[in-house]
Design a protein around this motif. Structure first.
Motif, PDB file in Angstrom:
ATOM      1  N   LEU A  60      -1.039  54.224  37.547  1.00  0.00           N
ATOM      2  CA  LEU A  60      -1.503  55.265  38.459  1.00  0.00           C
ATOM      3  C   LEU A  60      -0.368  56.181  38.920  1.00  0.00           C
ATOM      4  N   GLY A  61      -0.728  57.321  39.438  1.00  0.00           N
ATOM      5  CA  GLY A  61       0.246  58.283  39.933  1.00  0.00           C
ATOM      6  C   GLY A  61       1.175  58.769  38.830  1.00  0.00           C
ATOM      7  N   THR A  62       2.086  59.641  39.188  1.00  0.00           N
ATOM      8  CA  THR A  62       3.058  60.148  38.214  1.00  0.00           C
ATOM      9  C   THR A  62       3.917  59.028  37.658  1.00  0.00           C
ATOM     10  N   THR A  63       4.220  58.054  38.510  1.00  0.00           N
ATOM     11  CA  THR A  63       5.026  56.918  38.059  1.00  0.00           C
ATOM     12  C   THR A  63       4.312  56.174  36.934  1.00  0.00           C
ATOM     13  N   GLY A  64       3.000  56.003  37.057  1.00  0.00           N
ATOM     14  CA  GLY A  64       2.219  55.336  36.018  1.00  0.00           C
ATOM     15  C   GLY A  64       2.188  56.134  34.729  1.00  0.00           C
ATOM     16  N   LEU A  65       2.054  57.448  34.836  1.00  0.00           N
ATOM     17  CA  LEU A  65       2.066  58.292  33.638  1.00  0.00           C
ATOM     18  C   LEU A  65       3.418  58.226  32.939  1.00  0.00           C
ATOM     19  N   GLU A  66       4.485  58.131  33.711  1.00  0.00           N
ATOM     20  CA  GLU A  66       5.830  58.064  33.127  1.00  0.00           C
ATOM     21  C   GLU A  66       6.027  56.801  32.304  1.00  0.00           C
ATOM     22  N   GLU A  67       5.228  55.770  32.547  1.00  0.00           N
ATOM     23  CA  GLU A  67       5.321  54.538  31.753  1.00  0.00           C
ATOM     24  C   GLU A  67       4.997  54.812  30.282  1.00  0.00           C
ATOM     25  N   TYR A  68       4.217  55.866  30.016  1.00  0.00           N
ATOM     26  CA  TYR A  68       3.812  56.186  28.649  1.00  0.00           C
ATOM     27  C   TYR A  68       4.698  57.247  28.008  1.00  0.00           C
ATOM     28  N   GLN A  69       5.728  57.659  28.690  1.00  0.00           N
ATOM     29  CA  GLN A  69       6.610  58.701  28.184  1.00  0.00           C
ATOM     30  C   GLN A  69       7.937  58.112  27.714  1.00  0.00           C
ATOM     31  N   GLU A  70       8.511  58.762  26.738  1.00  0.00           N
ATOM     32  CA  GLU A  70       9.871  58.447  26.337  1.00  0.00           C
ATOM     33  C   GLU A  70      10.694  59.691  26.606  1.00  0.00           C
ATOM     34  N   ARG A  71      11.774  59.541  27.312  1.00  0.00           N
ATOM     35  CA  ARG A  71      12.591  60.690  27.689  1.00  0.00           C
ATOM     36  C   ARG A  71      13.763  60.835  26.740  1.00  0.00           C
ATOM     37  N   LYS A  72      14.128  62.080  26.534  1.00  0.00           N
ATOM     38  CA  LYS A  72      15.267  62.379  25.688  1.00  0.00           C
ATOM     39  C   LYS A  72      16.046  63.525  26.319  1.00  0.00           C
ATOM     40  N   HIS A  73      17.349  63.422  26.255  1.00  0.00           N
ATOM     41  CA  HIS A  73      18.228  64.474  26.759  1.00  0.00           C
ATOM     42  C   HIS A  73      18.790  65.208  25.554  1.00  0.00           C
ATOM     43  N   ILE A  74      18.572  66.516  25.503  1.00  0.00           N
ATOM     44  CA  ILE A  74      19.137  67.336  24.433  1.00  0.00           C
ATOM     45  C   ILE A  74      20.019  68.391  25.079  1.00  0.00           C
ATOM     46  N   PHE A  75      21.280  68.400  24.687  1.00  0.00           N
ATOM     47  CA  PHE A  75      22.240  69.365  25.216  1.00  0.00           C
ATOM     48  C   PHE A  75      22.597  70.341  24.112  1.00  0.00           C
ATOM     49  N   THR A  76      22.547  71.625  24.410  1.00  0.00           N
ATOM     50  CA  THR A  76      22.900  72.654  23.440  1.00  0.00           C
ATOM     51  C   THR A  76      23.983  73.539  24.024  1.00  0.00           C
ATOM     52  N   ASN A  77      25.106  73.643  23.321  1.00  0.00           N
ATOM     53  CA  ASN A  77      26.198  74.516  23.716  1.00  0.00           C
ATOM     54  C   ASN A  77      26.104  75.769  22.858  1.00  0.00           C
ATOM     55  N   LEU A  78      25.784  76.896  23.462  1.00  0.00           N
ATOM     56  CA  LEU A  78      25.617  78.136  22.719  1.00  0.00           C
ATOM     57  C   LEU A  78      26.935  78.875  22.482  1.00  0.00           C
ATOM     58  N   GLN A  79      28.018  78.423  23.087  1.00  0.00           N
ATOM     59  CA  GLN A  79      29.338  79.033  22.890  1.00  0.00           C
ATOM     60  C   GLN A  79      30.386  77.940  22.698  1.00  0.00           C
ATOM     61  N   PRO A  80      30.291  77.204  21.608  1.00  0.00           N
ATOM     62  CA  PRO A  80      31.239  76.101  21.411  1.00  0.00           C
ATOM     63  C   PRO A  80      32.662  76.604  21.201  1.00  0.00           C
ATOM     64  N   GLU A  81      33.602  75.876  21.756  1.00  0.00           N
ATOM     65  CA  GLU A  81      35.026  76.162  21.592  1.00  0.00           C
ATOM     66  C   GLU A  81      35.717  74.879  21.167  1.00  0.00           C
ATOM     67  N   LYS A  82      36.906  75.017  20.618  1.00  0.00           N
ATOM     68  CA  LYS A  82      37.683  73.848  20.236  1.00  0.00           C
ATOM     69  C   LYS A  82      38.013  73.049  21.500  1.00  0.00           C
ATOM     70  N   MET A  83      37.744  71.744  21.490  1.00  0.00           N
ATOM     71  CA  MET A  83      37.918  70.936  22.690  1.00  0.00           C
ATOM     72  C   MET A  83      39.217  70.150  22.706  1.00  0.00           C
ATOM     73  N   ASN A  84      39.782  69.859  21.594  1.00  0.00           N
ATOM     74  CA  ASN A  84      41.033  69.105  21.537  1.00  0.00           C
ATOM     75  C   ASN A  84      40.939  67.781  22.283  1.00  0.00           C
ATOM     76  N   TRP A  85      39.891  67.072  22.070  1.00  0.00           N
ATOM     77  CA  TRP A  85      39.678  65.802  22.768  1.00  0.00           C
ATOM     78  C   TRP A  85      40.807  64.802  22.557  1.00  0.00           C
ATOM     79  N   PHE A  86      41.337  64.777  21.344  1.00  0.00           N
ATOM     80  CA  PHE A  86      42.315  63.758  20.992  1.00  0.00           C
ATOM     81  C   PHE A  86      43.731  64.343  20.911  1.00  0.00           C
ATOM     82  N   GLY A  87      43.942  65.472  21.551  1.00  0.00           N
ATOM     83  CA  GLY A  87      45.249  66.108  21.516  1.00  0.00           C
ATOM     84  C   GLY A  87      45.409  66.988  20.302  1.00  0.00           C
ATOM     85  N   ALA A  88      46.517  67.670  20.234  1.00  0.00           N
ATOM     86  CA  ALA A  88      46.774  68.600  19.125  1.00  0.00           C
ATOM     87  C   ALA A  88      46.973  67.803  17.836  1.00  0.00           C
ATOM     88  N   SER A  89      46.418  68.329  16.741  1.00  0.00           N
ATOM     89  CA  SER A  89      46.612  67.646  15.455  1.00  0.00           C
ATOM     90  C   SER A  89      47.999  67.941  14.921  1.00  0.00           C
TER      91      SER A  89
END
Length: 123
Positions: free
Chosen positions: A93-122
């Motif tokens: 019942l309620g919105t909480t009950g409806l959410e039991e039938y849903q699967e959630r997914k997070h999708i992130f989109t970067n429209l201006q990707p830049e070099k991140m250098n996560w692991f330092g300079a190569s």
């Protein structure tokens, strides 16, 4: 005075799913909470009193899916229904009950990707 649940533990502590209500005697708010919470099932419970502040305080300390104050068995399709411990899984019942039938997914989109250098300079 002997606690009344010791006289009929099955009636007080089990989920019977019938038109049954028990009335328990207690001498303090602390004892009332202890009696209310002394079960492996916690679908619903009730508090009857003229002191609404006391009822609200007790309801907060009762880990049950629904706690009625000065009423019993009022259901609303907008409100979630379900218990704690061994009183079922999830919510209906309620919105909480409806959410039991849903699967959630997070999708992130970067429209201006830049070099991140996560692991330092190569090298």
């Amino acid at each position: 005075m002997q606690a009344s649940w010791k006289l009929a533990p099955a009636l007080v502590q089990d989920e019977g799913f019938g038109p049954v209500i028990t009335v328990e005697r207690f001498t303090s708010e602390e004892e009332a909470i202890k009696l209310a919470n002394d079960s492996i099932y916690e679908l619903s419970g009730g508090v009857w009193t003229q002191d609404i502040a006391k009822a609200a305080r007790c309801a907060k300390r009762m880990p049950m899916g629904t706690v009625w104050i000065n009423d019993v068995n009022n259901y609303f399709p907008q409100a979630p229904w379900g218990g704690y411990k061994q009183s079922g899984f999830g919510r209906e019942l309620g919105t909480t009950g409806l959410e039991e039938y849903q699967e959630r997914k997070h999708i992130f989109t970067n429209l201006q990707p830049e070099k991140m250098n996560w692991f330092g300079a190569s090298k």
